[in-house]
Enzyme design. Sequence first.
Site, mmCIF file in Angstrom:
data_model
loop_
_atom_site.group_PDB
_atom_site.id
_atom_site.type_symbol
_atom_site.label_atom_id
_atom_site.label_comp_id
_atom_site.label_asym_id
_atom_site.label_seq_id
_atom_site.Cartn_x
_atom_site.Cartn_y
_atom_site.Cartn_z
ATOM 1 N N LYS A 202 -23.898 -11.822 14.384
ATOM 2 C CA LYS A 202 -22.601 -12.743 13.378
ATOM 3 C C LYS A 202 -23.236 -14.760 13.895
ATOM 4 C CE LYS A 202 -18.758 -14.680 10.796
ATOM 5 N NZ LYS A 202 -17.319 -14.821 10.419
ATOM 6 N N GLU B 276 -24.171 -9.942 24.789
ATOM 7 C CA GLU B 276 -24.580 -8.612 24.766
ATOM 8 C C GLU B 276 -25.467 -8.850 24.085
ATOM 9 O OE1 GLU B 276 -21.393 -10.016 24.710
ATOM 10 O OE2 GLU B 276 -19.674 -8.220 26.301
ATOM 11 N N GLY C 30 -15.824 -10.341 11.297
ATOM 12 C CA GLY C 30 -16.569 -9.680 12.256
ATOM 13 C C GLY C 30 -15.968 -7.850 11.906
ATOM 14 N N ARG C 31 -14.840 -7.838 12.075
ATOM 15 C CA ARG C 31 -14.065 -6.509 11.898
ATOM 16 C C ARG C 31 -14.196 -6.000 10.960
ATOM 17 N NH1 ARG C 31 -11.240 -10.610 14.641
ATOM 18 N NH2 ARG C 31 -9.034 -11.357 13.543
ATOM 19 N N GLU D 230 -6.949 -7.122 16.640
ATOM 20 C CA GLU D 230 -7.397 -8.509 17.076
ATOM 21 C C GLU D 230 -6.987 -9.331 16.003
ATOM 22 O OE1 GLU D 230 -11.913 -8.227 18.181
ATOM 23 O OE2 GLU D 230 -12.059 -10.216 16.811
ATOM 24 N N HIS E 179 -3.906 18.858 23.406
ATOM 25 C CA HIS E 179 -3.998 19.716 24.859
ATOM 26 C C HIS E 179 -4.208 18.601 26.195
ATOM 27 C CE1 HIS E 179 -5.215 23.464 23.247
ATOM 28 N NE2 HIS E 179 -5.742 22.668 22.247
ATOM 29 N N LYS F 194 -15.945 -14.603 25.721
ATOM 30 C CA LYS F 194 -17.222 -14.814 25.451
ATOM 31 C C LYS F 194 -17.908 -15.976 26.256
ATOM 32 C CE LYS F 194 -18.045 -13.219 20.914
ATOM 33 N NZ LYS F 194 -18.870 -13.570 19.693
#
Length: 550
Positions: A209, A215, A269-270, A355, A386, A514
Site C-alpha cells: 500500500k 521487508e 491492509g488487513r 491488529e 494430536h 516499522k
Amino acid sequence: MLTSKNPVKTKAWAELLKQYRSVKDLQIKNFFKEDRDRFEKFHIVFEDIVFDYSKNFINEQIKSTFIQLCDEISLKDSIEKMFSGDMINQTEKRAVLHTALRNRSSVPVFVEGKDVMPGITRVLEKMKDFSTKVISGVLKGSTGKKFTDVVNIGIGGSDLGPAMVTKALTPFHIPDIKVHFVSNIDGSHIVDTLNGLNPETTLFIIASKTFTTLETMTNALYARSWISDVLGQDAVYYHFAAVSTNIDKVKKFGINPENVFGFWDWVGGRYSLWSAIGLPIAIAVGFDRFSELLEGAYAMDMHFKNSAFDKNIPVLMALLGIWYNNFFKAETHAVLPYSQHLERFPAFLQQLDMESNGKSVDREGDKITYQTGPVIWGEPGTNGQHAFFQLLHQGTKMVPCDFIAGANSIYKEEDHQRKLIANFLAQTEALMNGKTAEEVREELERAGMGRDEIEVLLPYKVFEGNRPTNTILFRELNPRTLGSLIAMYEHKVFVQGVILNVFSFDQWGVELGKSLAKTILKDMEGEKISGNHDSSTLNLIKIWREMNSG
Ligand code: G6Q
C-alpha cells in the site's frame, strides 16, 4: 464518527454480570437435556453455511440482554456508518470501505461526496484483463516466453489475505501457472522461493500500500536484480507488476505503468484482499473465481447489514466472544479449521482480530479498564488433536473454540472425509460432555483393570467438559463460501470493536515496528554504536557484530 460509550457502564452490562453469575456453574450439556429444541433455537443457516452456537453458555435471556447491549452502544448506527463511507477510522481520518470493493449492487458509495464505485469497477476490469492475459500467455516475459510462476512480494495485509485464499482455493488453481508468496525479510524466504524458478518465465507482483515497507522493498530490490542480472535491465518492464496507493514510488522503481494497480486509503491492509491486492488470487484461480469470492463476501455483507441481531451470524459470534473474553475471562480464542486448505486461516484471523482490537485506549482517548481483543490462535484439525487439544480438554483455562469444516471433500476423497468429519463432530461433543468418574470407572472395569489401579488412575482420566464451542459447517470450500466466511469474521471483529469502544481500523503498534528496526540497523552497520540502548540490547548488538564478522 462512531458514538463512544463505555460498554461496562451500560445497563445491559450490569445485567449480563448478574446473568454470568447465575449461569457460570451450570452444565452446557444439561441445557440440551432441559430443552429438546435447543439446536433449533441456537443455530442459523446462511446459504450453504450452518452456524451452530448451541454448545455455549447461552440462553434466550442472555441473548436478549446482549442485544440490548447492541442497542445501547448504537451498533445499528455504527454498521450504517461503515457501509456508507463515514470517516470511522478517526485516528487516520479515513473511511473504511472494504465492503464497497465487493459491492455487487448498483448502489453508489460516497466518500466525501464522491462515488467510489466507478474507480473500483475500473480496477476490477484491469485486474480481469491482466490476469486473463497472464493465464493465457498473451502477456509474456522479455524473451517471449509464457509466465509459469508468479511471485507476490508483500507482507502483513499485503500478503496474508491473498496467501491464505490462494492456499484455500488450491483445488481451483489454473494448471501450468504457480503462484508463490514471499513476505519475510529473512532472505531465506525469497532465496528458497526463487530456487528452481526461471527468470524468463517468472512474473513478480510487488504488493505494498505504501511502497515503503522495509521487508517488501528489500525483497523487491532482490527480485529486480534477480531478473536484470540474467535478462538485462530492460526486462524489469516485462517481469514486474505492482499494487499500491503510492504511484510515484512505483514509477521510480521502474515498473511498466500499464502493470500498476491502484487502491485507496480507505482500504485497510488487513481488509485489502478484495482490492487489487487480490491480483495473485485472480491469477491463481482465474478472474471468474475471484468474482465468486467477492460475491460470497457481498452476500455476507447483506446478511450482516440487514438481519436482525438475534439472527445475525457475525453479531452473535461477536457477542459470544465478548461473553467469554469479558465475563468468563477466557483471554484466548481458538480457531480450528478441519481443512488442510484452510491451513493459513488462523494466521489470517490472528492479524484481522488482534491488529484490529488489540488496543487499550478507548474512542475518547482514555485508558481502557476492561479486556479488549482476545488472543486468536489455532491450527487445522485433526493435527491439533494430536498436539494442543490436551489443554483444551483438561487444562485449567477455558478456551472457547470455533470448529470449521466443509461437509464435502472437493477431491471426493470420501473415506478421508467421513473420518475427518467424525473427528470434527466428536470433539465438540466431547468438549461439552466431558467424561465423569463413573464413566471412567465403568470403562476401566470393562477393560479388566483391578479396583486399586482404577482408583489411582481415575482422576487423570476424568474430563470435566463444559468447554464452549461454535460449529461452522458448510457444504464445500468453494470461492463463494470462502468469501462469506472471511466477511463473517471481518464483521465479527467490527462488532467487537464497536462494543469494546476501540478504533479497530488503525494499527499504531505495527507502525512502531516499522520504524524501530531502522535505528538498530544503523548501529549494526555503522562504525560505532551511537544509539542509546539498555545494556542487554547494547551487548546483543556487540555480540552480533562479533559473530557476524568473518
Ligand atoms: C494491515 C497492516 C499491515 C500492513 C503491512 C504492509 O492492516 O497495516 O499488516 O498491511 O505492514 O504494509 P504495506 O502494504 O504498506 O507494505
